[in-house]
Scaffold this motif. Structure first.
Motif, short mmCIF file in Angstrom:
data_model
loop_
_atom_site.label_atom_id
_atom_site.label_comp_id
_atom_site.label_asym_id
_atom_site.label_seq_id
_atom_site.Cartn_x
_atom_site.Cartn_y
_atom_site.Cartn_z
N ARG A 20 14.87 -1.93 -1.50
CA ARG A 20 13.76 -1.10 -1.00
C ARG A 20 14.30 -0.06 -0.16
NH1 ARG A 20 8.75 0.52 -1.05
NH2 ARG A 20 7.64 0.80 0.87
N LEU A 24 14.33 4.12 -1.12
CA LEU A 24 13.87 4.97 -0.21
C LEU A 24 14.82 6.07 0.37
CD1 LEU A 24 11.75 2.69 2.39
CD2 LEU A 24 10.89 4.42 0.64
N ASP A 68 1.89 9.24 3.79
CA ASP A 68 1.58 8.92 2.55
C ASP A 68 0.20 8.14 2.99
OD1 ASP A 68 1.11 8.05 -0.01
OD2 ASP A 68 2.69 6.46 0.29
N THR A 71 0.57 3.85 2.16
CA THR A 71 1.42 3.12 3.23
C THR A 71 1.03 3.53 4.50
OG1 THR A 71 3.12 4.52 3.37
CG2 THR A 71 3.28 2.88 1.68
N ARG A 73 2.39 5.43 6.42
CA ARG A 73 3.56 6.11 6.84
C ARG A 73 4.28 7.39 6.35
NH1 ARG A 73 5.36 0.34 6.51
NH2 ARG A 73 4.46 -0.61 8.32
N SER A 74 4.92 8.15 7.01
CA SER A 74 5.60 9.09 6.26
C SER A 74 6.81 8.68 5.69
CB SER A 74 6.14 10.18 7.20
OG SER A 74 6.91 9.79 8.24
N LEU A 75 7.85 9.46 4.80
CA LEU A 75 8.99 8.66 4.28
C LEU A 75 9.92 8.49 5.27
CD1 LEU A 75 10.52 8.10 1.67
CD2 LEU A 75 11.32 10.63 1.64
N GLN A 77 9.27 7.54 8.29
CA GLN A 77 8.87 6.31 9.03
C GLN A 77 9.02 5.02 8.33
OE1 GLN A 77 4.84 7.47 9.83
NE2 GLN A 77 5.17 8.03 11.89
N GLU A 78 8.78 5.23 7.21
CA GLU A 78 8.99 4.20 5.98
C GLU A 78 10.44 3.86 6.09
OE1 GLU A 78 7.52 0.97 3.71
OE2 GLU A 78 6.46 2.56 4.76
N TYR A 81 11.28 2.00 9.49
CA TYR A 81 10.78 0.64 9.25
C TYR A 81 11.63 -0.36 8.46
CZ TYR A 81 7.75 -3.10 7.92
OH TYR A 81 6.89 -4.37 7.71
N GLN A 82 11.78 0.12 7.23
CA GLN A 82 12.77 -0.72 6.21
C GLN A 82 14.22 -0.77 6.90
OE1 GLN A 82 10.71 -1.77 4.23
NE2 GLN A 82 12.41 -3.02 3.51
N VAL A 166 5.70 -4.81 -0.12
CA VAL A 166 4.38 -3.98 0.19
C VAL A 166 3.57 -3.96 -0.76
CG1 VAL A 166 3.68 -1.87 1.09
CG2 VAL A 166 5.61 -2.73 1.84
#
Length: 166
Positions: A20, A24, A68, A71, A73-75, A77-78, A81-82, A166
């Protein structure tokens, strides 16, 4: 008693989290290539007199940090997080490996049954007692007592790590 994630399941979750994260990061590279291509496209004729926003970096940063609604979250932030999920899962697996490498004998077998095989603690104690021809009470009193803190340390990862899918 809370369930402990098994070693194999954690390894699978780690691989999914890495995949994932890779997707991203690919999405981020595509976004970057959209605003900063390697080869410049031929520019269309621009009618003079109109204002045109040519700040590509501002557009890129805006789109990268745009939230977005799916989710929440923005790209950017995602991606962060990941990365956190991947780091947490790596620490979890490293703790399991390190603890297993320090143990031997009955403690090793008991810890292996509980953490790697995912057997319930009571069932693992009875399995080990049967395997080593010992009484269940002996395993509980002398051997489980030695590994209890290590198992408690693993629970913090089980509680803090959220589902990767997710």
């Amino acid at each position: 008693m809370d369930a402990i994630r098994t070693y194999t399941n954690t390894k699978c979750e780690l691989e999914m989290a890495k995949t994932r994260l890779s997707l991203l990061l690919d999405k981020k590279e595509e976004l970057y290539a959209k605003y900063f291509p390697l080869t410049q496209k031929l520019k269309d004729d621009v009618i003079k007199g109109g204002k045109k926003d040519n700040d590509k970096m501002a557009q890129y940063v805006h789109e990268l940090n745009e939230v977005d609604y799916g989710t929440g979250r923005s790209l950017a932030q995602e991606i962060e997080y990941q990365r956190g999920v991947v780091d947490r899962l790596k620490r979890y697996i490293n703790d399991m490996d390190e603890t297993l490498s320090k143990m031997k004998g009955i403690e090793y077998s008991l810890y292996y049954e509980i953490v790697v095989n995912g057997v319930n603690t009571s069932r693992a104690v009875s399995n080990i007692a049967e395997r080593y021809n010992k009484d269940d009470q002996t395993i509980w009193k002398y051997h489980y007592k030695k590994i209890k803190q290590n198992i408690e340390n693993l629970k913090k990862y089980s509680e803090s790590t959220v589902n990767v899918l997710v």
